[in-house]
Design a protein around this motif. Structure first.
Motif, PDB file in Angstrom:
ATOM      1  N   LEU A   2      58.510  33.436  41.727  1.00  0.00           N
ATOM      2  CA  LEU A   2      58.853  34.036  43.015  1.00  0.00           C
ATOM      3  C   LEU A   2      57.788  35.000  43.518  1.00  0.00           C
ATOM      4  CD1 LEU A   2      62.689  34.781  42.627  1.00  0.00           C
ATOM      5  CD2 LEU A   2      61.609  32.954  43.943  1.00  0.00           C
ATOM      6  N   ASN A   3      57.170  35.748  42.609  1.00  0.00           N
ATOM      7  CA  ASN A   3      56.245  36.817  43.005  1.00  0.00           C
ATOM      8  C   ASN A   3      54.777  36.406  42.907  1.00  0.00           C
ATOM      9  OD1 ASN A   3      58.515  38.382  43.363  1.00  0.00           O
ATOM     10  ND2 ASN A   3      58.340  39.418  41.384  1.00  0.00           N
ATOM     11  N   LEU A   4      54.495  35.123  43.039  1.00  0.00           N
ATOM     12  CA  LEU A   4      53.115  34.648  42.971  1.00  0.00           C
ATOM     13  C   LEU A   4      52.380  34.937  44.279  1.00  0.00           C
ATOM     14  CD1 LEU A   4      53.713  31.176  41.286  1.00  0.00           C
ATOM     15  CD2 LEU A   4      52.873  33.264  40.193  1.00  0.00           C
ATOM     16  N   PRO A   5      51.091  35.277  44.201  1.00  0.00           N
ATOM     17  CA  PRO A   5      50.325  35.513  45.435  1.00  0.00           C
ATOM     18  C   PRO A   5      49.965  34.186  46.115  1.00  0.00           C
ATOM     19  CG  PRO A   5      48.893  35.676  43.531  1.00  0.00           C
ATOM     20  CD  PRO A   5      50.273  35.483  42.989  1.00  0.00           C
ATOM     21  N   ASN A   6      49.677  34.249  47.389  1.00  0.00           N
ATOM     22  CA  ASN A   6      49.219  33.056  48.107  1.00  0.00           C
ATOM     23  C   ASN A   6      47.797  32.683  47.700  1.00  0.00           C
ATOM     24  OD1 ASN A   6      51.515  32.406  49.656  1.00  0.00           O
ATOM     25  ND2 ASN A   6      51.039  34.069  51.090  1.00  0.00           N
ATOM     26  N   TRP A   7      46.987  33.706  47.422  1.00  0.00           N
ATOM     27  CA  TRP A   7      45.595  33.466  47.029  1.00  0.00           C
ATOM     28  C   TRP A   7      45.256  34.360  45.838  1.00  0.00           C
ATOM     29  CZ3 TRP A   7      43.062  29.552  49.381  1.00  0.00           C
ATOM     30  CH2 TRP A   7      43.530  29.138  50.638  1.00  0.00           C
ATOM     31  N   GLY A   8      44.425  33.842  44.941  1.00  0.00           N
ATOM     32  CA  GLY A   8      43.951  34.650  43.827  1.00  0.00           C
ATOM     33  C   GLY A   8      44.041  33.917  42.505  1.00  0.00           C
TER      34      GLY A   8
END
Length: 284
Positions: free
Chosen positions: A211-217
């Motif tokens: 759920l808390n994954l970044p869009n980029w990185g």
């Protein structure tokens, strides 16, 4: 530092209990209680205080009738816990801490009904299950909790089979405490073995896993069972695939559990007794 007192919740079983000892649940035995069952002859239940004059007058045999009540009875409450390495992962709240909160809440909720609490921890097939059997006293539970806090979950595989022989023979309330990251065939075998019990699958997931994954990185993943590391370049398409995979996993778990008459309860990052309270109210 002492852990905070656990919150309690109320639970109800799907069928009345036929246990001999009085408790806090619907029972099938006729004895002291408040729920009227039927009329019985005075000779069968010699308690003049419960003579029903109207029923006695209407009885064509001329015998005195007494009101017989259903005795509330006890149940066994069991936590069947996954103790593989994946349940020892750390996150916003360590998974093992969430499990401990759940164990304490379930155990003390059982004590409030006068029920017996048991814990069975399952690891690798070569390991003996962690056992706390037929517990009714807070002192035994606290000693077990202290041992649990010092234990590290390291099993690289999961085998439920050794635990099944430790389950009560009579119908009981069984909580399965796990992240359920094992194959469907293994879960199907477990649910078949628990068919005579009231089963509540408690699915413990971490929000940071999906759920808390970044869009980029860059995101580092470690397999808790093997210890291998993998680095992914996160982007919106990959993030969406991960979310879809977890959504599909959730749906598959629901379908499999429901096929055996059990509704799974998904808990994210914490053990919330109020979710269990609403769960049992909705089933009632």
């Amino acid at each position: 530092m002492n852990p905070r007192p656990p919150q309690l919740f109320q639970y109800r079983l799907s069928v009345p209990s036929h246990r001999l000892f009085p408790g806090g649940h619907r029972g099938l035995r006729t004895n002291n209680g408040q729920l009227f069952n039927r009329h019985e002859p005075l000779m069968a239940h010699p308690d003049p205080r419960r003579i029903d004059l109207r029923a006695s007058v209407l009885d064509v045999s001329g015998t005195y009738k007494v009101r017989a009540y259903r005795q509330p009875s006890v149940f066994d409450v069991v936590v069947l816990a996954d103790m593989s390495a994946s349940m020892g992962q750390t996150g916003q709240t360590p998974q093992q801490t969430i499990m401990l909160d759940g164990i304490r809440s379930i155990a003390q909720s059982a004590f409030s009904y006068g029920d017996r609490f048991s814990f069975i921890g399952c690891g690798a097939s070569t390991e003996k299950p962690w056992l706390l059997g037929n517990c009714r006293h807070l002192g035994r539970l606290q000693a077990f909790v202290r041992q649990w806090q010092q234990h590290r979950l390291t099993a690289t595989s999961l085998c439920w089979q050794p635990a099944l022989s430790h389950l009560p023979l009579q119908r009981s309330l069984v909580f399965i405490l796990s992240d359920f990251h094992f194959n469907a065939a293994q879960l199907k075998t477990l649910l078949q073995a628990l068919a005579r019990h009231d089963v509540v699958p408690l699915v413990l997931w971490q929000a940071e896993d999906y759920l808390n994954l970044p869009n980029w990185g860059l995101v580092n993943y470690q397999d808790a069972e093997s210890g291998s590391m993998r680095t992914l370049f996160m982007r919106p398409v990959l993030r969406q695939k991960i979310l879809q995979a977890f959504a599909q996993r959730r749906q598959n778990l629901q379908q499999l559990c429901r096929s055996y008459g059990n509704e799974p309860l998904f808990l994210t990052d914490s053990f919330n007794p109020m979710q269990l309270q609403r769960y049992f109210l909705s089933k009632a």
